[in-house]
Scaffold this motif. Structure first.
Motif, PDB file in Angstrom:
ATOM      1  N   GLU A  48      53.397  63.688 -20.327  1.00 43.31           N
ATOM      2  CA  GLU A  48      53.981  64.642 -21.267  1.00 43.31           C
ATOM      3  C   GLU A  48      53.230  65.961 -21.178  1.00 43.31           C
ATOM      4  O   GLU A  48      52.153  66.037 -20.576  1.00 43.31           O
ATOM      5  CB  GLU A  48      53.939  64.115 -22.703  1.00 43.31           C
ATOM      6  CG  GLU A  48      52.534  63.899 -23.243  1.00 43.31           C
ATOM      7  CD  GLU A  48      52.525  63.484 -24.699  1.00 43.31           C
ATOM      8  OE1 GLU A  48      53.522  63.735 -25.400  1.00 43.31           O
ATOM      9  OE2 GLU A  48      51.518  62.906 -25.147  1.00 43.31           O
TER      10      GLU A  48
ATOM     11  N   GLU B 293      58.025  65.520 -17.012  1.00 46.00           N
ATOM     12  CA  GLU B 293      57.783  64.128 -17.394  1.00 46.00           C
ATOM     13  C   GLU B 293      58.378  63.167 -16.374  1.00 46.00           C
ATOM     14  O   GLU B 293      59.548  63.279 -15.992  1.00 46.00           O
ATOM     15  CB  GLU B 293      58.348  63.850 -18.784  1.00 46.00           C
ATOM     16  CG  GLU B 293      57.466  64.399 -19.899  1.00 46.00           C
ATOM     17  CD  GLU B 293      57.985  64.027 -21.274  1.00 46.00           C
ATOM     18  OE1 GLU B 293      58.831  63.109 -21.370  1.00 46.00           O
ATOM     19  OE2 GLU B 293      57.558  64.657 -22.258  1.00 46.00           O
TER      20      GLU B 293
ATOM     21  N   THR C 244      51.910  68.865 -23.874  1.00 44.87           N
ATOM     22  CA  THR C 244      51.728  69.192 -25.286  1.00 44.87           C
ATOM     23  C   THR C 244      50.892  70.470 -25.379  1.00 44.87           C
ATOM     24  O   THR C 244      50.634  71.143 -24.383  1.00 44.87           O
ATOM     25  CB  THR C 244      51.026  68.048 -26.029  1.00 44.87           C
ATOM     26  OG1 THR C 244      49.746  67.791 -25.404  1.00 44.87           O
ATOM     27  CG2 THR C 244      51.861  66.781 -25.991  1.00 44.87           C
TER      28      THR C 244
ATOM     29  N   SER D 216      57.838  69.883 -20.455  1.00 43.59           N
ATOM     30  CA  SER D 216      57.979  68.427 -20.630  1.00 43.59           C
ATOM     31  C   SER D 216      59.294  67.938 -20.044  1.00 43.59           C
ATOM     32  O   SER D 216      59.352  66.913 -19.361  1.00 43.59           O
ATOM     33  CB  SER D 216      57.909  68.051 -22.110  1.00 43.59           C
ATOM     34  OG  SER D 216      56.589  68.074 -22.583  1.00 43.59           O
TER      35      SER D 216
END
Length: 286
Positions: free
Chosen positions: A51, A19, A53, A15
């Motif tokens: 992002e 990002e 995750t 991330s």
């Protein structure tokens, strides 16, 4: 195999790197790894990474309207490059590569001859079969001791080792951390899942504490350091023949067709070694 703590740390690390970056192209160089064909790989070009995750052991790269979902299986890994190299073949070969417009990117690799790594390009990660059927995250505040007790009761006489590893019951725990959890809880891997309330409470507390500690140790580490960090924290898993750090007994293992478990007889089975399934099939006991 990367499990929830390492996949969580990978997501945090990626991330920070990805990002806001724009994808130049995404190539899957291992045909067996790609599990979808629509949307096509070309559809991710020009999308911005929102992002990164995870869902249990599944890594999820959110690219605006699309998601690249990766399950690293037993021998897969993610490697970051400031200058992304070209695909190559051979041991540890790239299964895929995500190139960014600035020339950096990540390579998805899988070592060995057995190819189980999987990649999906989807509009909704819940359409990935393994994600749709995931059990609760064991570190979710909503995952209470009562919910854990319900899962164990529902599993009945099933061995607790298998229940902890069952992704449809509890997400993110694999072979390594189930060994560690059961050792810390002083519990046999073959103990039936339906157990006394005191045992449930002990196992629940140990599971949450051990996984939370693994997450804390892994967070902030670069992807290249996560494997060594995981191994350094293991007390029994992968340490057959070594001394148990708690009692000093020799760590034993039980082998199966495609995996093995490690345990301490003194800490977990009342001093009695469990039968090694591989040796039993050959008529050998110890």
């Amino acid at each position: 195999m990367p499990e929830m703590p390492e996949v969580h740390a990978l997501a945090v690390d990626l991330s920070q790197r990805l990002e806001g970056q724009v994808v130049e192209r995404f190539d899957v160089t291992s045909i067996s790894a790609l599990k979808t064909f629509d949307p096509p790989l070309s559809a991710v070009a020009g999308l911005e990474v929102r992002e990164v995750t995870h869902h249990g052991k599944f890594l999820d790269l959110d690219l605006e309207s699309l998601h690249v979902v990766v399950h690293l299986a037993k021998a897969g890994w993610i490697r970051w490059y400031d200058v992304l190299p070209k695909p190559r073949t051979g041991r540890g070969a790239m299964a895929g590569r995500l190139a960014l417009r600035d020339g950096s990117g990540l390579a998805i690799t899988e070592a060995g001859a057995t190819k189980r790594l999987a990649i999906w390009v989807v509009t909704d990660p819940l359409t990935v079969p393994g994600i749709a059927t995931l059990g609760p995250d064991p570190l979710d505040p909503a995952f209470t001791e009562e919910r854990f007790a319900e899962i164990l009761h529902g599993a009945g006489r099933a061995q607790i080792k298998g229940v902890l590893r069952n992704q449809g019951l509890i997400a993110g725990i694999g072979n390594a951390y189930s060994d560690e959890i059961l050792h810390a809880a002083r519990m046999s891997p073959f103990k039936p899942a339906s157990m006394a309330p005191d045992d449930v409470a002990r196992l629940y507390t140990v599971m949450r504490e051990l996984l939370a500690d693994a997450v804390r140790r892994s967070e902030g580490l670069a992807a290249s350091d996560l494997k060594s960090e995981k191994r350094s924290g293991m007390r029994v898993h992968g340490r057959t023949g070594e001394a148990c750090p708690v009692c000093g007994d020799t760590i034993h293992q039980v082998r199966f067709a495609d995996s093995s478990l490690q345990y301490c007889p003194t800490c977990q089975t009342g001093g009695k070694p469990l039968a090694d399934r591989a040796l039993s099939r050959l008529g050998i006991t110890r």
